[in-house]
Design a protein around this motif. Sequence first.
Motif, short mmCIF file in Angstrom:
data_model
loop_
_atom_site.label_atom_id
_atom_site.label_comp_id
_atom_site.label_asym_id
_atom_site.label_seq_id
_atom_site.Cartn_x
_atom_site.Cartn_y
_atom_site.Cartn_z
N GLY A 187 0.82 -1.21 0.00
CA GLY A 187 0.00 0.00 0.00
C GLY A 187 0.85 1.25 0.00
N LEU A 188 1.89 1.23 0.79
CA LEU A 188 2.76 2.41 0.85
C LEU A 188 3.43 2.66 -0.49
N LEU A 189 3.90 1.60 -1.12
CA LEU A 189 4.54 1.76 -2.42
C LEU A 189 3.54 2.23 -3.48
N ALA A 190 2.35 1.69 -3.42
CA ALA A 190 1.32 2.14 -4.36
C ALA A 190 1.01 3.61 -4.13
N LEU A 191 0.89 3.98 -2.87
CA LEU A 191 0.66 5.39 -2.55
C LEU A 191 1.76 6.26 -3.14
N MET A 192 2.98 5.79 -3.02
CA MET A 192 4.12 6.54 -3.55
C MET A 192 3.99 6.72 -5.06
N GLU A 193 3.69 5.65 -5.75
CA GLU A 193 3.56 5.73 -7.20
C GLU A 193 2.46 6.69 -7.60
N GLY A 194 1.34 6.60 -6.90
CA GLY A 194 0.22 7.49 -7.20
C GLY A 194 0.58 8.94 -6.94
N LEU A 195 1.23 9.18 -5.83
CA LEU A 195 1.67 10.54 -5.55
C LEU A 195 2.60 11.03 -6.64
N GLY A 196 3.46 10.15 -7.10
CA GLY A 196 4.36 10.50 -8.19
C GLY A 196 3.60 10.95 -9.42
N LEU A 197 2.57 10.20 -9.77
CA LEU A 197 1.75 10.57 -10.93
C LEU A 197 1.15 11.96 -10.76
N TYR A 198 0.57 12.19 -9.57
CA TYR A 198 -0.08 13.48 -9.35
C TYR A 198 0.93 14.61 -9.29
N LEU A 199 2.12 14.31 -8.80
CA LEU A 199 3.16 15.33 -8.78
C LEU A 199 3.59 15.69 -10.20
N ILE A 200 3.76 14.67 -11.01
CA ILE A 200 4.16 14.91 -12.40
C ILE A 200 3.15 15.79 -13.11
N SER A 201 1.89 15.44 -12.95
CA SER A 201 0.86 16.19 -13.65
C SER A 201 0.61 17.54 -13.00
N GLY A 202 1.27 17.80 -11.88
CA GLY A 202 1.10 19.09 -11.23
C GLY A 202 -0.19 19.20 -10.44
N LYS A 203 -0.88 18.07 -10.26
CA LYS A 203 -2.16 18.14 -9.57
C LYS A 203 -1.95 18.31 -8.06
N TYR A 204 -0.90 17.70 -7.55
CA TYR A 204 -0.55 17.90 -6.15
C TYR A 204 0.75 18.70 -6.09
N SER A 205 0.85 19.55 -5.09
CA SER A 205 2.12 20.23 -4.87
C SER A 205 3.01 19.34 -4.01
N ALA A 206 4.28 19.71 -3.92
CA ALA A 206 5.20 18.92 -3.11
C ALA A 206 4.74 18.89 -1.66
N GLU A 207 4.23 20.02 -1.16
CA GLU A 207 3.78 20.08 0.23
C GLU A 207 2.58 19.16 0.42
N GLN A 208 1.66 19.20 -0.50
CA GLN A 208 0.49 18.33 -0.40
C GLN A 208 0.89 16.87 -0.39
N ALA A 209 1.82 16.52 -1.29
CA ALA A 209 2.24 15.12 -1.38
C ALA A 209 2.87 14.68 -0.07
N LEU A 210 3.71 15.53 0.50
CA LEU A 210 4.36 15.16 1.75
C LEU A 210 3.34 15.09 2.88
N ALA A 211 2.34 15.96 2.84
CA ALA A 211 1.30 15.90 3.87
C ALA A 211 0.55 14.58 3.78
N VAL A 212 0.26 14.16 2.56
CA VAL A 212 -0.41 12.88 2.38
C VAL A 212 0.45 11.74 2.89
N LEU A 213 1.72 11.80 2.55
CA LEU A 213 2.64 10.75 2.99
C LEU A 213 2.71 10.70 4.51
N ASP A 214 2.82 11.86 5.14
CA ASP A 214 2.92 11.88 6.60
C ASP A 214 1.64 11.37 7.25
N ALA A 215 0.51 11.76 6.69
CA ALA A 215 -0.75 11.28 7.26
C ALA A 215 -0.81 9.76 7.14
N HIS A 216 -0.35 9.23 6.03
CA HIS A 216 -0.38 7.78 5.84
C HIS A 216 0.56 7.11 6.84
#
Lengths: 191, 191
Positions: free
Chosen positions: A151-180
């Motif tokens: 699950g964690l690795l899948a989350l990482m890949e998904g965050l990567g996709l959203y980061l690439i497309s610019g849908k999530y900012s770096a701060e948002q991605a890290l917030a999601v990671l920390d919450a997880h």
Amino acid sequence: MPKKVDHQERRTLIADALMRVAAERGLEAVSLRHVAAEAGVSAGMVQHYFATKDEMMTFAMAVVRDRSQVRVTEAIARLCTTPPPRLLTRTLIAALLPLDEQSRGDARVALAFLAYAAARPDAVARDDSTDLLSFVAGLLPTPDARTAARGLLALMEGLGLYLISGKYSAEQALAVLDAHLDRLFAAGENA
Amino acid sequence: MPKKVDHQERRTLIADALMRVAAERGLEAVSLRHVAAEAGVSAGMVQHYFATKDEMMTFAMAVVRDRSQVRVTEAIARLCTTPPPRLLTRTLIAALLPLDEQSRGDARVALAFLAYAAARPDAVARDDSTDLLSFVAGLLPTPDARTAARGLLALMEGLGLYLISGKYSAEQALAVLDAHLDRLFAAGENA
DNA sequence: CCGTTTACATTGCAGTTGCATCGTAACCAC
DNA sequence: GTGGTTACGATGCAACTGCAATGTAAACGG
């Protein structure tokens, strides 16, 4: 043994040019001549170092993988020895996320390669992700650590996709990671 | 008004052929002539319905998106009215995952399009994911539901990637999803 | 000095690409 | 019927593709 040149250096130079072309204009813009022009060399030289285009692509793919490997190693080395599992996990995942512009370019290329290799079963490289899975699973305190690690690795890949497309900012991605990670490590300690 | 033909029907017929080509031989094998041959029509006809290749690609992209939208709607409609949030969430996410072979093909194409659009900012379609994010956030009982929803969506995308590449089986992906939902809904109820 | 090996650069070729152009057949209003 | 509009199919073209073939310059062993 005439005319010594560092083969590996030339090949990575070409692969770098390939990745620049792919990041800026997409994988389909990658041609022998475009890559050669981007690298500032002749098309003949590219052919000299890569017999076929597929060989060039495969090599560039390996370069991308190695670079991310290096990023992980360096990030972990920057930590103190024997860091707590949660910090180690966070550092590891964060190092794999395309947070800055440079790694975002790499990730874009990796994504393109993923799609490229999806229809080319022979060009797909070795699977190094099972090691990663086992390693992450060892860090997690939850029961059924392998599922949690997946699950964690899948989350990482998904965050990567959203980061690439610019849908999530770096701060948002890290917030999601920390919450997880909060949830993962909280659940484990309670059990 | 001479020669009535259903434009939309022809266009989707061509788009279907495009997706078959893309799924089997990769996006780079998608050309006017290949698509035309796959669709069993002349290349001229393809041009008649799509002025440019980019227009054709964009349309096919929209078809893929619509199909996944339909899958979600149908899966939710199959539920009883006012299902519990967790079941609704699970059904929604599961419907978006490429679990069977057909949707896996779609996902492969969607992935290829993602890489294609990454270097073509103009061809990127409207962003319908913010609605999805808000909807999912409304289902989650956790504090900071938007961050949790972002995590869930990222998890879904990552699972999709691993499913496409065959690294995770459908059962494994669902196990990961359920474990994640366990944590999300357990945490919320405790708070 | 010479031959061999390596490192390129140039050129050419057959195949494919997206697209414009042109022709033609069908349909419908009149 | 006639004219006009739509729906194709056929052909062509310039650009590009990967790659083979061929050339040449340089370095080294002998």
